[in-house]
Write a protein that holds these residues in place. Sequence first.
Motif: not given
Length: 163
Positions: A63, A6, A30, A33-36, A70, A120, A2, A61, A66
Amino acid sequence: MVRQLHEAARGYVPAHTEFRFHPYPPRVGEIDSHGDLGPWNTVYRNGLPVAFIDWDAAGPIDPLLDLAAAAWAFVPLAPPEQLREAGFSPVPDVPARLRLFVDAYGLGDRHTILPALHRCKLLAVERINYHPINIAGAADALEHHARELRWLHAAAPAIGRAL
């Protein structure tokens, strides 16, 4: 990984700024990033993560948010009964695992993760609006997030002490 994601995303300026779950371009601070991020979107080789896949939820997003999202998936953060249902036996020490997760990331102030965990989840609630689900599905998703937020509220003192 992760943290590597970033760091790689810092300074990246996308060619377009229309994102599936984000009706706005990236704001100051921001990253894209992946988002999921979660085990379900991670490729493993010899038990170690090597890549993230399924980027359909990518977008801008903060970091820290995010990282918090995660953490919900990778630690994982959940009430003990939910962890048991997911097959955890014994139920892990969630606060200790969260501390290990943020330490592995290299977060300077561990305590910043706690409000980010709340925020989040609220962002996840906002995203329900963008999912093609019916009213009953949306209600189920809202109830799920509400249960997680109630659990986090109750667990926050123990998590804070562990951080």
